[in-house]
Design an enzyme around this catalytic site. Structure first.
Site, PDB file in Angstrom:
ATOM      1  N   TYR A 123      81.509  74.725  41.210  1.00  0.00           N
ATOM      2  CA  TYR A 123      82.320  73.642  40.646  1.00  0.00           C
ATOM      3  C   TYR A 123      81.672  72.273  40.846  1.00  0.00           C
ATOM      4  O   TYR A 123      82.309  71.247  40.627  1.00  0.00           O
ATOM      5  CB  TYR A 123      83.721  73.646  41.265  1.00  0.00           C
ATOM      6  CG  TYR A 123      84.614  74.796  40.833  1.00  0.00           C
ATOM      7  CD1 TYR A 123      84.121  75.867  40.111  1.00  0.00           C
ATOM      8  CD2 TYR A 123      85.966  74.805  41.153  1.00  0.00           C
ATOM      9  CE1 TYR A 123      84.934  76.929  39.732  1.00  0.00           C
ATOM     10  CE2 TYR A 123      86.791  75.848  40.780  1.00  0.00           C
ATOM     11  CZ  TYR A 123      86.271  76.915  40.072  1.00  0.00           C
ATOM     12  OH  TYR A 123      87.089  77.954  39.699  1.00  0.00           O
ATOM     13  N   LYS A 175      79.743  86.537  48.987  1.00  0.00           N
ATOM     14  CA  LYS A 175      79.031  87.496  48.135  1.00  0.00           C
ATOM     15  C   LYS A 175      77.551  87.440  48.511  1.00  0.00           C
ATOM     16  O   LYS A 175      76.667  87.346  47.655  1.00  0.00           O
ATOM     17  CB  LYS A 175      79.263  87.114  46.655  1.00  0.00           C
ATOM     18  CG  LYS A 175      78.887  88.179  45.676  1.00  0.00           C
ATOM     19  CD  LYS A 175      79.813  89.375  45.673  1.00  0.00           C
ATOM     20  CE  LYS A 175      79.285  90.477  44.788  1.00  0.00           C
ATOM     21  NZ  LYS A 175      80.088  91.719  44.852  1.00  0.00           N
ATOM     22  N   ASP A 209      84.874  90.726  46.724  1.00  0.00           N
ATOM     23  CA  ASP A 209      85.620  91.685  45.890  1.00  0.00           C
ATOM     24  C   ASP A 209      86.434  92.636  46.759  1.00  0.00           C
ATOM     25  O   ASP A 209      87.587  92.961  46.443  1.00  0.00           O
ATOM     26  CB  ASP A 209      84.708  92.440  44.912  1.00  0.00           C
ATOM     27  CG  ASP A 209      83.301  92.656  45.420  1.00  0.00           C
ATOM     28  OD1 ASP A 209      82.878  91.947  46.351  1.00  0.00           O
ATOM     29  OD2 ASP A 209      82.607  93.548  44.912  1.00  0.00           O
ATOM     30  N   ASP A 233      89.382  79.305  44.720  1.00  0.00           N
ATOM     31  CA  ASP A 233      90.276  79.002  43.597  1.00  0.00           C
ATOM     32  C   ASP A 233      90.962  80.293  43.147  1.00  0.00           C
ATOM     33  O   ASP A 233      92.184  80.349  42.948  1.00  0.00           O
ATOM     34  CB  ASP A 233      89.426  78.406  42.460  1.00  0.00           C
ATOM     35  CG  ASP A 233      90.272  77.808  41.364  1.00  0.00           C
ATOM     36  OD1 ASP A 233      91.495  77.664  41.552  1.00  0.00           O
ATOM     37  OD2 ASP A 233      89.714  77.472  40.302  1.00  0.00           O
TER      38      ASP A 233
END
Ligand code: NAD
Length: 340
Positions: A123, A175, A209, A233
């Site tokens: 972002y 991740k 995930d 988010d």
């Protein structure tokens, strides 16, 4: 002395829920005075600028704002004013707590806090098209910017938050298996900093995930979750879903020199103007602001009145399966404040 706060009613349902929250804060005796400013689509329409200088100056002066949701056009148009405000005031920590208030929902006794990095990652707003041959938009590229400074700052905030609020565990969701540099930096620093809190705060890391799946299967294993901007988010809407939806999820954007309190949800254009928006999330954000200001008594009175109104199923708005309106729900909370 009342504290002066910049009040941005915002777009869509923003003005409706802001009016409700201001009324409840006054009824609870919060020592606040408002400096109303505009931003987002409302400001674009009124003064041709989605983030007017007067709004920025007001926040700079007061160092404190309560903000309704701001619409951002998808794909085209102006960049997110929410993101711009977080970057302008370096509001690096986005704190989003969720707690079960609606009994008989999908899960009982949820009590989680998400700490989201708020200024970096995907972002950062560094993106562009790449033209190939005659196609000027043959490809697009976004930069996931992660700095050692930014990662250190958010991780320390998460651990310190855990200590201050008596939380047991910090989970770093990442991740790093795929994004070995950007997310690897996050994970490596998390492991390093965690050593300083050994014996005080438990630490674990999980792939994002798997974290998302476990939050649905067994949310009770989590306490404080910390992650980068976009993952945060997404996860914050997911954890809002565990406790009855976006109508109950507040957020605080905290920096060294300013803090902006808001609901997690957006401007809900589908219900704007219908008088059925749930003001609870913005109200809970306002209560976080009162805590931040040390105004513990009105904060606690509102918490008690809000929780009783929800528990007793009094005038709940349609998102909570009730047939009340913003107005009747606000009346119900104010009534309880009057009798407390
Ligand atoms: N912090 C912010 O200001 C913020 C956050 C998210 C989205 N947005 C913006 O809001 C606009 C709409 O986004 P969206 O539709 O994806 O998300 P949204 O959060 O506005 O709405 C998602 C769904 O939740 C419902 N909902 C949201 N808040 C509610 C409330 N208080 N009471 C009852 N129902 C509620 C809506 O009716 C809708 O069905 C977009 O322009 C987006 O950019 C702003």
């Amino acid at each position: 002395m009342p504290e002066t706060v910049t009040l941005i009613p915002g777009d869509g349902i923003g003005p409706e829920i802001t009016a409700s929250v201001v009324r409840i804060l006054e009824a609870a005796g919060a020592q606040l005075q408002w400096e109303e400013q505009i931003a987002g689509e409302t400001a674009l329409k009124q003064v041709g600028d989605p983030l007017p200088k007067a709004t920025i100056d007001s926040i700079k002066k007061n160092r404190l704002a309560l903000k309704g949701p701001l619409s951002t056009p998808s794909g085209t148009g102006f960049r997110s004013i929410n993101v711009a405000l977080r970057q302008e005031f370096e509001l690096y920590a986005n704190v989003r707590p969720v707690r079960t208030l609606v009994v008989g929902g999908r899960y009982e006794d949820i009590d989680l806090v998400l700490v989201r990095e708020n200024t970096e990652g995907l972002y950062s707003g560094v993106e562009h098209y790449i033209g190939i041959g005659s196609d000027p938009r043959a490809a697009a590229e976004s930069v996931m910017l992660v700095t050692r400074f930014g990662v250190n700052r958010i991780l320390r905030y998460a651990f310190e938050y855990a200590v201050k609020h008596g939380r047991k565990k910090v989970t770093l969701a990442h991740k790093a298996n795929i994004l070995k540099y950007t997310q690897g930096l996050f994970l490596d620093m998390g492991r390093e900093i965690a050593k300083e809190y050994e014996g005080k705060v438990e630490f674990e890391d999980r792939i994002i995930d798997a974290t998302a799946m476990l939050l649905v299967m067994d949310p009770y294993r989590f306490d404080v979750i910390v992650c980068e901007n976009m993952f945060g988010d997404i996860l914050s809407d997911q954890i809002a879903g565990l406790v009855g939806g976006l109508g109950l999820a507040p957020g605080a954007n905290i920096g060294e020199n300013a803090a902006i309190f808001e609901a997690v949800h957006g401007s809900a254009p589908d219900i704007a103007g219908k008088g059925v928006a749930n003001p609870s999330a913005l109200l809970m954000a306002a209560v976080m602001m009162l805590d931040h200001l040390g105004q513990k008594e009105p904060a606690q009175r509102i918490r008690t009145a809000l929780e009783a109104t929800i528990r007793e199923n009094d005038s709940l708005t349609p998102d909570l399966k009730g047939s009340g309106t913003t107005q009747t729900f606000t009346d119900a909370v104010v009534r309880r404040l009057g009798s407390s």
